[in-house]
Design a protein around this motif. Structure first.
Motif, mmCIF file in Angstrom:
data_model
loop_
_atom_site.group_PDB
_atom_site.id
_atom_site.type_symbol
_atom_site.label_atom_id
_atom_site.label_comp_id
_atom_site.label_asym_id
_atom_site.label_seq_id
_atom_site.Cartn_x
_atom_site.Cartn_y
_atom_site.Cartn_z
ATOM 1 N N UNK A 66 0.817 -1.216 0.000
ATOM 2 C CA UNK A 66 0.000 0.000 0.000
ATOM 3 C C UNK A 66 0.852 1.269 0.000
ATOM 4 N N UNK A 67 2.178 1.125 -0.008
ATOM 5 C CA UNK A 67 3.051 2.291 -0.006
ATOM 6 C C UNK A 67 3.281 2.788 -1.438
ATOM 7 N N UNK A 68 3.684 4.064 -1.597
ATOM 8 C CA UNK A 68 4.059 4.550 -2.932
ATOM 9 C C UNK A 68 5.249 3.766 -3.473
ATOM 10 N N UNK A 85 -3.110 -5.787 -4.329
ATOM 11 C CA UNK A 85 -2.172 -5.771 -5.452
ATOM 12 C C UNK A 85 -2.053 -4.374 -6.059
ATOM 13 N N UNK A 86 -3.151 -3.631 -6.073
ATOM 14 C CA UNK A 86 -3.146 -2.290 -6.675
ATOM 15 C C UNK A 86 -2.675 -1.225 -5.699
ATOM 16 N N UNK A 87 -2.661 -1.557 -4.395
ATOM 17 C CA UNK A 87 -2.233 -0.595 -3.394
ATOM 18 C C UNK A 87 -3.256 0.472 -3.110
ATOM 19 N N UNK A 88 -4.538 0.103 -3.087
ATOM 20 C CA UNK A 88 -5.594 1.079 -2.813
ATOM 21 C C UNK A 88 -6.702 0.396 -2.032
ATOM 22 N N UNK A 137 8.701 4.534 -1.927
ATOM 23 C CA UNK A 137 8.912 3.937 -0.605
ATOM 24 C C UNK A 137 9.181 2.446 -0.718
ATOM 25 N N UNK A 138 8.499 1.777 -1.638
ATOM 26 C CA UNK A 138 8.741 0.358 -1.844
ATOM 27 C C UNK A 138 10.174 0.110 -2.320
ATOM 28 N N UNK A 139 10.631 0.955 -3.242
ATOM 29 C CA UNK A 139 11.980 0.794 -3.759
ATOM 30 C C UNK A 139 13.020 1.028 -2.663
#
Length: 485
Positions: A355-357, A443-446, A360-362
């Motif tokens: 759920x992170x941008x 999966x979509x982060x929303x 931030x995931x990277x």
């Protein structure tokens, strides 16, 4: 053929007849408060004319399904069909002149209204060679043609009001004779009510409804009081298909009846209070599912040890080499790829990460690589996002050939939409049910259902998926290009 039917008797016991040929040309409006006998009146009218003319009933409460037991009406359960199937069924109803009951009781109110509008529009749009005469009965018409906007969406209200207006204003030339029944004349759109030339007015108590009913019947205002005193099952009738002067009618008996009669008294259970209490509480824990576990706490740099945070932020060259229990030394290329896959899988399993941008995931990915001594220098942001999407979708569960096929289809998808698409494709490739809202959201982060809906619409417009939704809430998603889809 004699086109007259008997719907009841007047105050002197003489039969009151309805000319069905005239009714087909002039339409009918029925009004009465709940419990005044509207459904009984409609049922009598339908039963008496069942062998004479095709009948199409829009039934929001499931009151008329029993007609199938006595007169062969086909009951269409709207909740079991998609919007496209409802339109196709309406076209076939006109083509084959089938008498049907469109049961809407399995849907919530707004879906009932949309489904009814689509069905009526399809009846109206039938080709000219299928313009056979048919009665179209709409019960609770104030829902489908409201005089003012309510809680429903504006596009739904306009769609339904347009369909009802077409039925009552322009349906005659297409063979459609509208019969609308409402509890409140004041709540029914005036341009729908005004097109009826025949009226059957039952008991009502509100002044505004009594006055409108009296105006339609051509009665003086002081005579409107008698509408309040009508007994259940008695109506004031007027119109070219019924009588030229207002007449009080007692509606005759019917053969069929509602399958559920909630107003009839039945004996109460005779169980003792202790037995009833035990019955109510029996296996209550099994009847009520346990609440879902709380979501895992979101990882935050603010809650980490300052010394550990400083160590992680040091350049990789400045960090100490691996000793027993410390960070691992740089691995060989093959082992490095395995470690990268493990790191991506660990991140994909963390709901807080998905759920992170993307930035931030990277960052979380790079920090995990440093901790384990993996080399991620060859992975830029774009490459990371695609590999992370593959991990989130769980493509490692597929065999090599199917995995390559799914990845080939994924080359047509933007990076931010890749994870939910691959998840859908993986489920289709395995022959599993379509992912639910929760899986797609992760999966979509929303957490927005609206964004999920727009995502599916976008993928369908691009030809990547084919979605089928029925009015009962079920959804099937197929992926063109997969053998098992």
């Amino acid at each position: 053929m004699d086109s007259h039917i008997v719907i009841g008797q007047d105050a002197h016991g003489a039969d009151v007849r309805v000319d069905m040929e005239e009714l087909l040309a002039t339409r009918l409006l029925v009004q009465g408060n709940s419990g005044s006998g509207k459904s009984h009146l409609l049922r009598r009218l339908l039963e008496e004319s069942a062998g004479m003319v095709q009948q199409i009933i829009i039934d929001p409460e499931g009151d008329f399904a029993s007609l199938s037991d006595h007169f062969g009406h086909v009951v269409i359960d709207a909740s079991a069909h998609s919007a496209a199937e409802i339109v196709a069924l309406a076209a076939r109803v006109r083509e084959h002149r089938a008498s049907v009951v469109l049961g809407l009781d399995g849907l919530d109110v707004e879906l009932q209204i949309r489904c009814s509008a689509q069905f009526l529009n399809a009846l109206f749009d039938a080709p000219r060679e299928h313009w056979f005469p048919a009665l179209v009965v709409v019960d609770e018409a104030q829902m489908f043609a409201p005089s003012a906007s309510g809680e429903m969406a504006e596009d739904t209200r306009r769609l339904s009001l347009g369909a009802m207006t077409n039925l009552m204003c322009r349906g005659r030339k297409r063979g459609l004779a509208g019969i609308v029944a409402t509890q409140r004349l004041a709540k029914l759109a005036k341009n729908v009510a005004a097109e009826a030339s025949n009226f059957l007015m039952g008991r009502t108590f509100l002044d505004i409804d009594m006055q409108r009913a009296a105006d339609l019947l051509g009665m003086e205002r002081r005579q409107a009081e008698q509408i309040r005193d009508l007994e259940r099952g008695r109506f004031l009738g007027l119109g070219p298909a019924i009588t030229r002067r207002p007449v009080a009618i007692r509606i005759g008996p019917v053969k069929s009846g509602s399958r559920v009669n909630a107003s009839a008294l039945v004996p109460l259970p005779s169980a003792a209070p202790e037995e009833m209490e035990a019955l109510l509480h029996k296996e209550l824990d099994r009847a009520v599912p346990p609440p879902p576990p709380p979501p895992p706490p979101r990882s935050s740099l603010l809650h980490q040890d300052p010394e550990e945070l400083a160590r992680r932020m040091q350049p990789a060259a400045a960090q100490p080499r691996a000793v027993s229990g410390g960070p691992a030394a740089p691995a060989a290329p093959a082992a490095n790829e395995e470690m990268l896959d493990e790191i991506l899988a660990d991140l994909a399993s963390d709901a807080a990460i998905t759920f992170q941008p993307a930035a931030s995931q990277f960052q979380s990915f790079m920090m995990a690589c440093r901790r384990k001594g993996a080399t991620a220098a060859l992975l830029d942001m774009a490459a990371f996002r695609r590999r992370f999407a593959i991990a989130v979708a769980g493509l490692d569960r597929l065999d090599e050939a199917m995995r390559e096929r799914v990845l080939e289809l994924g080359t047509q998808v933007d990076d931010d939409l890749l994870a939910p698409f691959l998840l859908i494709a993986r489920s289709a490739a395995q022959g599993m049910e379509s992912p639910d809202e929760e899986e797609l959201s992760r999966a979509y982060g929303t957490s927005s259902p609206g964004r999920i809906r727009r995502l599916l619409e976008h993928l369908e417009r691009k030809g990547l998926i084919v979605t089928r939704e029925d009015y009962g809430g079920g959804r099937t998603i197929n992926v063109p290009g997969l053998e098992l889809a």
